[in-house]
Design a protein around this motif. Structure first.
Motif, PDB file in Angstrom:
ATOM      1  N   VAL A 146     -12.025 -54.686  38.123  1.00 37.85           N
ATOM      2  CA  VAL A 146     -13.183 -54.752  39.008  1.00 37.85           C
ATOM      3  C   VAL A 146     -14.440 -54.525  38.179  1.00 37.85           C
ATOM      4  O   VAL A 146     -14.583 -53.485  37.527  1.00 37.85           O
ATOM      5  N   GLU A 147     -15.335 -55.509  38.220  1.00 35.31           N
ATOM      6  CA  GLU A 147     -16.583 -55.452  37.467  1.00 35.31           C
ATOM      7  C   GLU A 147     -17.732 -55.065  38.380  1.00 35.31           C
ATOM      8  O   GLU A 147     -17.708 -55.342  39.576  1.00 35.31           O
ATOM      9  N   SER A 148     -18.739 -54.465  37.782  1.00 34.44           N
ATOM     10  CA  SER A 148     -19.963 -54.161  38.519  1.00 34.44           C
ATOM     11  C   SER A 148     -21.122 -54.103  37.537  1.00 34.44           C
ATOM     12  O   SER A 148     -20.905 -54.033  36.323  1.00 34.44           O
ATOM     13  N   GLY A 149     -22.323 -54.160  38.083  1.00 36.16           N
ATOM     14  CA  GLY A 149     -23.506 -53.952  37.261  1.00 36.16           C
ATOM     15  C   GLY A 149     -24.326 -55.179  36.956  1.00 36.16           C
ATOM     16  O   GLY A 149     -25.366 -55.086  36.310  1.00 36.16           O
ATOM     17  N   GLY A 150     -23.891 -56.345  37.375  1.00 35.18           N
ATOM     18  CA  GLY A 150     -24.697 -57.534  37.138  1.00 35.18           C
ATOM     19  C   GLY A 150     -25.953 -57.512  37.987  1.00 35.18           C
ATOM     20  O   GLY A 150     -26.163 -56.637  38.825  1.00 35.18           O
ATOM     21  N   GLY A 151     -26.809 -58.499  37.763  1.00 37.77           N
ATOM     22  CA  GLY A 151     -28.041 -58.581  38.542  1.00 37.77           C
ATOM     23  C   GLY A 151     -29.058 -59.448  37.854  1.00 37.77           C
ATOM     24  O   GLY A 151     -28.733 -60.208  36.940  1.00 37.77           O
TER      25      GLY A 151
ATOM     26  N   ALA B  81     -36.883 -60.906  31.049  1.00 36.16           N
ATOM     27  CA  ALA B  81     -36.634 -60.897  29.610  1.00 36.16           C
ATOM     28  C   ALA B  81     -37.120 -59.571  29.005  1.00 36.16           C
ATOM     29  O   ALA B  81     -38.184 -59.071  29.370  1.00 36.16           O
ATOM     30  N   GLY B  82     -36.287 -59.033  28.115  1.00 38.90           N
ATOM     31  CA  GLY B  82     -36.600 -57.744  27.521  1.00 38.90           C
ATOM     32  C   GLY B  82     -35.983 -56.567  28.253  1.00 38.90           C
ATOM     33  O   GLY B  82     -35.985 -55.444  27.740  1.00 38.90           O
ATOM     34  N   GLY B  83     -35.460 -56.826  29.434  1.00 35.61           N
ATOM     35  CA  GLY B  83     -34.874 -55.764  30.239  1.00 35.61           C
ATOM     36  C   GLY B  83     -33.448 -55.437  29.817  1.00 35.61           C
ATOM     37  O   GLY B  83     -32.914 -55.993  28.856  1.00 35.61           O
ATOM     38  N   SER B  84     -32.841 -54.528  30.576  1.00 32.67           N
ATOM     39  CA  SER B  84     -31.498 -54.052  30.270  1.00 32.67           C
ATOM     40  C   SER B  84     -30.612 -54.085  31.508  1.00 32.67           C
ATOM     41  O   SER B  84     -31.102 -53.964  32.637  1.00 32.67           O
ATOM     42  N   LEU B  85     -29.338 -54.234  31.259  1.00 33.97           N
ATOM     43  CA  LEU B  85     -28.331 -54.117  32.301  1.00 33.97           C
ATOM     44  C   LEU B  85     -27.105 -53.434  31.719  1.00 33.97           C
ATOM     45  O   LEU B  85     -26.834 -53.550  30.518  1.00 33.97           O
ATOM     46  N   ARG B  86     -26.373 -52.767  32.576  1.00 36.00           N
ATOM     47  CA  ARG B  86     -25.146 -52.083  32.170  1.00 36.00           C
ATOM     48  C   ARG B  86     -24.010 -52.594  33.038  1.00 36.00           C
ATOM     49  O   ARG B  86     -24.018 -52.406  34.259  1.00 36.00           O
ATOM     50  N   LEU B  87     -23.052 -53.244  32.403  1.00 36.61           N
ATOM     51  CA  LEU B  87     -21.891 -53.762  33.104  1.00 36.61           C
ATOM     52  C   LEU B  87     -20.722 -52.797  32.933  1.00 36.61           C
ATOM     53  O   LEU B  87     -20.526 -52.223  31.856  1.00 36.61           O
ATOM     54  N   SER B  88     -19.952 -52.682  33.991  1.00 34.59           N
ATOM     55  CA  SER B  88     -18.787 -51.816  33.975  1.00 34.59           C
ATOM     56  C   SER B  88     -17.572 -52.583  34.472  1.00 34.59           C
ATOM     57  O   SER B  88     -17.695 -53.442  35.358  1.00 34.59           O
ATOM     58  N   CYS B  89     -16.415 -52.283  33.922  1.00 36.55           N
ATOM     59  CA  CYS B  89     -15.170 -52.928  34.351  1.00 36.55           C
ATOM     60  C   CYS B  89     -14.064 -51.877  34.316  1.00 36.55           C
ATOM     61  O   CYS B  89     -13.840 -51.245  33.271  1.00 36.55           O
ATOM     62  N   THR B  90     -13.387 -51.723  35.434  1.00 40.92           N
ATOM     63  CA  THR B  90     -12.314 -50.746  35.529  1.00 40.92           C
ATOM     64  C   THR B  90     -11.013 -51.430  35.878  1.00 40.92           C
ATOM     65  O   THR B  90     -10.958 -52.228  36.816  1.00 40.92           O
ATOM     66  N   ALA B  91      -9.986 -51.103  35.121  1.00 43.72           N
ATOM     67  CA  ALA B  91      -8.644 -51.640  35.374  1.00 43.72           C
ATOM     68  C   ALA B  91      -7.860 -50.634  36.192  1.00 43.72           C
ATOM     69  O   ALA B  91      -7.858 -49.436  35.892  1.00 43.72           O
ATOM     70  N   SER B  92      -7.186 -51.134  37.205  1.00 44.75           N
ATOM     71  CA  SER B  92      -6.360 -50.261  38.047  1.00 44.75           C
ATOM     72  C   SER B  92      -4.961 -50.826  38.183  1.00 44.75           C
ATOM     73  O   SER B  92      -4.754 -52.024  38.088  1.00 44.75           O
ATOM     74  N   GLY B  93      -4.013 -49.947  38.442  1.00 46.65           N
ATOM     75  CA  GLY B  93      -2.620 -50.349  38.596  1.00 46.65           C
ATOM     76  C   GLY B  93      -1.737 -49.197  38.196  1.00 46.65           C
ATOM     77  O   GLY B  93      -2.165 -48.284  37.485  1.00 46.65           O
ATOM     78  N   SER B  94      -0.521 -49.235  38.640  1.00 48.51           N
ATOM     79  CA  SER B  94       0.384 -48.122  38.348  1.00 48.51           C
ATOM     80  C   SER B  94       1.080 -48.337  37.012  1.00 48.51           C
ATOM     81  O   SER B  94       1.441 -49.456  36.664  1.00 48.51           O
TER      82      SER B  94
ATOM     83  N   GLN C 194     -23.361 -52.238  27.568  1.00 50.77           N
ATOM     84  CA  GLN C 194     -24.784 -51.961  27.687  1.00 50.77           C
ATOM     85  C   GLN C 194     -25.551 -53.099  27.028  1.00 50.77           C
ATOM     86  O   GLN C 194     -25.370 -53.344  25.838  1.00 50.77           O
ATOM     87  N   MET C 195     -26.373 -53.774  27.796  1.00 50.49           N
ATOM     88  CA  MET C 195     -27.098 -54.932  27.287  1.00 50.49           C
ATOM     89  C   MET C 195     -28.587 -54.628  27.308  1.00 50.49           C
ATOM     90  O   MET C 195     -29.157 -54.361  28.373  1.00 50.49           O
ATOM     91  N   ASN C 196     -29.200 -54.671  26.148  1.00 50.63           N
ATOM     92  CA  ASN C 196     -30.628 -54.439  26.000  1.00 50.63           C
ATOM     93  C   ASN C 196     -31.310 -55.679  25.453  1.00 50.63           C
ATOM     94  O   ASN C 196     -30.649 -56.589  24.939  1.00 50.63           O
ATOM     95  N   SER C 197     -32.615 -55.697  25.540  1.00 46.38           N
ATOM     96  CA  SER C 197     -33.408 -56.815  25.014  1.00 46.38           C
ATOM     97  C   SER C 197     -32.857 -58.154  25.490  1.00 46.38           C
ATOM     98  O   SER C 197     -32.680 -59.087  24.703  1.00 46.38           O
ATOM     99  N   LEU C 198     -32.599 -58.241  26.770  1.00 53.13           N
ATOM    100  CA  LEU C 198     -32.004 -59.448  27.318  1.00 53.13           C
ATOM    101  C   LEU C 198     -32.955 -60.632  27.223  1.00 53.13           C
ATOM    102  O   LEU C 198     -34.178 -60.489  27.328  1.00 53.13           O
ATOM    103  N   LYS C 199     -32.356 -61.802  27.026  1.00 57.76           N
ATOM    104  CA  LYS C 199     -33.093 -63.050  26.888  1.00 57.76           C
ATOM    105  C   LYS C 199     -32.643 -64.009  27.999  1.00 57.76           C
ATOM    106  O   LYS C 199     -31.510 -63.889  28.503  1.00 57.76           O
ATOM    107  N   PRO C 200     -33.475 -64.982  28.330  1.00 51.12           N
ATOM    108  CA  PRO C 200     -33.053 -65.960  29.338  1.00 51.12           C
ATOM    109  C   PRO C 200     -31.729 -66.650  28.988  1.00 51.12           C
ATOM    110  O   PRO C 200     -30.939 -66.967  29.894  1.00 51.12           O
TER     111      PRO C 200
END
Length: 121
Positions: free
Chosen positions: A5-10, A14-27, A81-87
Motif C-alpha cells: 500500500v502506497e501513500s504520499g503522492g500529490g 517545481a522545487g518542492g518535495s514529496l515523501r512517498l511511503s509503501c508498506t507491505a503486509s501479509g502473514s 523522500q523526493m526533493n527539488s522536484l522537476k516537472p
C-alpha cells in the motif's frame, strides 16, 4: 496474500518535495528488495531507487542526489523522500517488493497500486 500500500503522492510546484511511503503486509512474510519505479505519460517504466534488506541502495541516474530511499524492516515499510522536484518527475510511482515465505519454493514480487506525482512548473 501480500499487499503493498502506497501513500504520499500529490501535486507540487517545481522545487518542492514529496515523501512517498509503501508498506507491505501479509502473514509470515520476509521482505527483501524494495524498489520504487515510475512511469511517466508516454514513457517506459524506470527504476527510481532500490534498497535491499541489508540496506544496500541503488538509484536511477536521473536522481542525482535529489531523492533518498530508506526502509524500516520492523514495519516492512520503504520511504522515498523526493526533493527539488522537476516537472519531468511527473509520473505514477510504483512500489515493488521481493517477498519470501517459508512455504514458498521461490521468492515472488508484488506491486502496489501506484501513486500519482505531478510537478508543475
Amino acid at each position: 496474500q501480500v499487499q503493498l500500500v502506497e501513500s504520499g503522492g500529490g501535486s507540487v510546484q517545481a522545487g518542492g518535495s514529496l515523501r512517498l511511503s509503501c508498506t507491505a503486509s501479509g502473514s509470515d512474510v520476509d521482505i527483501h528488495d524494495m524498489v520504487w519505479y515510475r512511469q511517466g505519460p508516454g514513457k517506459q517504466r524506470e527504476l527510481v531507487a532500490q534498497i535491499s534488506k541489508s540496506g544496500h541502495i541503488n538509484y536511477g541516474d536521473f536522481v542525482v542526489g535529489r531523492f533518498t530511499i530508506s526502509r524500516d524492516n520492523t514495519k516492512n515499510t520503504v520511504i522515498l523522500q523526493m526533493n527539488s522536484l522537476k516537472p519531468e518527475d511527473t509520473a505514477v510511482y510504483l512500489c515493488s517488493a521481493e517477498v519470501r515465505r517459508p512455504v514458498w519454493i521461490a521468492p515472488a514480487r508484488f506491486w502496489g497500486q501506484g501513486t500519482q506525482v505531478t510537478v508543475s512548473s
